[in-house]
Design an enzyme around this catalytic site. Structure first.
Site, mmCIF file in Angstrom:
data_model
loop_
_atom_site.group_PDB
_atom_site.id
_atom_site.type_symbol
_atom_site.label_atom_id
_atom_site.label_comp_id
_atom_site.label_asym_id
_atom_site.label_seq_id
_atom_site.Cartn_x
_atom_site.Cartn_y
_atom_site.Cartn_z
ATOM 1 N N ARG A 58 0.899 -1.238 0.021
ATOM 2 C CA ARG A 58 -0.064 -0.061 0.000
ATOM 3 C C ARG A 58 0.877 1.115 0.316
ATOM 4 O O ARG A 58 0.552 2.046 -0.937
ATOM 5 C CB ARG A 58 -0.845 0.211 1.185
ATOM 6 C CG ARG A 58 -2.055 -0.883 1.203
ATOM 7 C CD ARG A 58 -2.724 -1.392 2.432
ATOM 8 N NE ARG A 58 -1.526 -2.500 2.849
ATOM 9 C CZ ARG A 58 -1.606 -3.892 2.458
ATOM 10 N NH1 ARG A 58 -2.711 -4.173 2.238
ATOM 11 N NH2 ARG A 58 -0.647 -4.620 2.825
ATOM 12 N N THR A 59 1.793 1.536 0.900
ATOM 13 C CA THR A 59 2.582 2.572 1.172
ATOM 14 C C THR A 59 3.496 2.697 -0.207
ATOM 15 O O THR A 59 3.338 4.052 -0.842
ATOM 16 C CB THR A 59 3.447 2.671 2.582
ATOM 17 O OG1 THR A 59 2.519 1.959 3.391
ATOM 18 C CG2 THR A 59 3.935 3.622 2.708
ATOM 19 N N LYS A 86 25.235 -5.378 -1.129
ATOM 20 C CA LYS A 86 26.710 -5.627 -1.257
ATOM 21 C C LYS A 86 27.269 -5.022 -0.153
ATOM 22 O O LYS A 86 28.502 -4.916 -0.056
ATOM 23 C CB LYS A 86 27.319 -4.916 -2.514
ATOM 24 C CG LYS A 86 26.597 -5.479 -3.822
ATOM 25 C CD LYS A 86 27.064 -4.784 -4.956
ATOM 26 C CE LYS A 86 26.142 -4.988 -6.243
ATOM 27 N NZ LYS A 86 26.469 -4.061 -7.261
ATOM 28 N N ARG A 108 11.345 3.826 3.495
ATOM 29 C CA ARG A 108 10.809 2.889 4.752
ATOM 30 C C ARG A 108 12.036 1.921 5.005
ATOM 31 O O ARG A 108 12.856 1.405 4.083
ATOM 32 C CB ARG A 108 9.879 2.061 3.968
ATOM 33 C CG ARG A 108 9.434 0.868 4.940
ATOM 34 C CD ARG A 108 8.253 0.006 4.606
ATOM 35 N NE ARG A 108 6.966 0.678 4.915
ATOM 36 C CZ ARG A 108 5.843 0.388 5.059
ATOM 37 N NH1 ARG A 108 5.685 -1.086 4.712
ATOM 38 N NH2 ARG A 108 4.772 0.810 5.102
ATOM 39 N N HIS A 136 4.866 5.652 11.678
ATOM 40 C CA HIS A 136 4.239 5.564 10.241
ATOM 41 C C HIS A 136 3.320 6.861 9.886
ATOM 42 O O HIS A 136 1.866 6.721 10.082
ATOM 43 C CB HIS A 136 3.632 4.388 10.138
ATOM 44 C CG HIS A 136 3.183 3.824 8.736
ATOM 45 N ND1 HIS A 136 3.474 4.594 7.604
ATOM 46 C CD2 HIS A 136 2.944 2.574 8.054
ATOM 47 C CE1 HIS A 136 3.125 3.916 6.460
ATOM 48 N NE2 HIS A 136 2.708 2.727 6.860
HETATM 49 N N1 CP Z 1 -0.238 0.053 5.982
HETATM 50 C C1 CP Z 1 1.128 -0.532 5.393
HETATM 51 O O1 CP Z 1 2.083 0.270 5.701
HETATM 52 O O2 CP Z 1 1.117 -1.363 4.585
HETATM 53 P P1 CP Z 1 2.053 -1.797 3.526
HETATM 54 O O3 CP Z 1 2.996 -2.367 4.570
HETATM 55 O O4 CP Z 1 1.598 -2.870 2.481
HETATM 56 O O5 CP Z 1 2.770 -0.546 2.972
#
Ligand code: CP
Length: 312
Positions: A58-59, A86, A108, A136
């Site tokens: 999603r993100t 590496k 991320r 998040h």
């Molecule tokens: N909610 C969320 O962060 O989903 P993903 O890990 O799929 O990005």
């Protein structure tokens, strides 16, 4: 409007006014996603690098779609396909990315604080797309946007968040966001998944009994167990967990009759949420995903320093 942040590192650093600006901007951008031609020139000429060192559906997709809909050039790198495998350090990777002159790096990373570390070392904007078990921010903002759409307000809402509180960055960002916006947060999970002191982060009450936690709430947010972050097994069995902490057609009735059911995804059906509830009339789970694109458009626009939204 005065949004002063160059980076989006977490909700902890934001004021209520910052959050309101982001939500109002996301509301304005949302309509673009319903057009035949879903593109505006707002970020034309800007380059956004999405650097995902942990798995994401999603993100990652919604940051990429958000950038493209604003006409930015978006490029993706992942941990497994970059020279991190590496042995290159995060700082060297970021400095090399920066030498290619991006305007924004969306990151991320599995380590808490990785976006903050980069923000001190590179010149472009950094947007945190999830750092370890820390924050998040874009998830909490899309969650609050979804609550505001369905409930018409955030102030005074009772929100129960159930599950693996210890390992959840979603919960930390939501505690900050909901508390700043005037909601009350109830956290619930087995004692092994409730970190001591979590109630000090905001307007929070802690429960170990799920029935007490969801009684008369406006919003139920279910979390998955983050097996990938657990060094010790924190529960006897998934079956037992589902029995005591799973949302099902019986216990969901303890919440208000118009309560909404949320989940940040990915869901483990049959563990923290039954399929009947996940697909039931109270669920707003795909609304969260839809709002994720609008919120991420708002964040990219607001950190870019571009003056006009150019939505027409
Ligand atoms: N909610 C969320 O962060 O989903 P993903 O890990 O799929 O990005």
């Amino acid at each position: 409007m005065s949004f002063k942040h160059k980076h989006i590192l977490g909700i902890e650093q934001m004021s209520k006014e910052d959050i309101e600006i982001i939500l109002d901007t996301a509301d304005a951008f949302k309509e673009i996603n319903t057009r035949d031609i879903k593109k505006v020139p707002t970020l034309r000429g800007k380059t956004i690098i999405n650097a995902f060192f942990e798995a994401s559906t999603r993100t990652r997709l919604s940051f990429e779609i958000a950038g493209k809909r604003l006409s930015a050039d978006t490029v993706n790198i992942s941990g497994s396909t970059s020279s991190v495998v590496k042995g290159e350090t995060l700082e060297d990777t970021a400095r090399n990315i920066e030498a290619m002159a991006p305007d924004i790096i969306v990151i991320r990373h599995g380590h808490s604080g990785a976006p903050h570390y980069l923000a001190e070392r590179v010149g472009c904007s950094i947007v945190n797309a999830g750092d370890g078990a820390h924050e998040h921010p874009s998830q909490a903002l899309l969650d609050v946007m979804t609550m505001r759409e369905h409930k018409g307000r955030i102030e005074g809402l009772e929100v129960a968040i159930i599950g693996d509180i210890t390992h959840s960055r979603v919960v930390r960002s939501n505690i900050y966001c909901l508390s700043k916006m005037g909601a009350k947060v109830r956290l619930c999970g087995p004692g092994t998944m409730l970190p001591p002191g979590i109630e000090k982060l905001g307007n929070v009450k802690v429960y170990t009994d799920m029935q007490d936690a969801i009684k008369d709430v406006d919003v139920i947010m279910m979390l998955r167990i983050q097996m990938e972050r657990q060094s010790n097994i924190m529960l006897p069995s998934l079956r037992e967990y589902a029995r005591f902490y799973g949302l099902n057609p019986t216990n969901v009735k303890l919440a208000k009759s118009d309560a909404i059911v949320m989940h940040p995804g990915p869901m483990n059906r049959g563990v923290e949420i039954s399929s009947v509830v996940a697909d039931g009339v109270q669920n707003v789970i795909l609304d969260q995903v839809e709002n994720g694109v609008a919120v991420r458009m708002a964040l990219l626009y607001l950190v870019s320093g571009v003056e006009s939204m150019q939505t027409s």
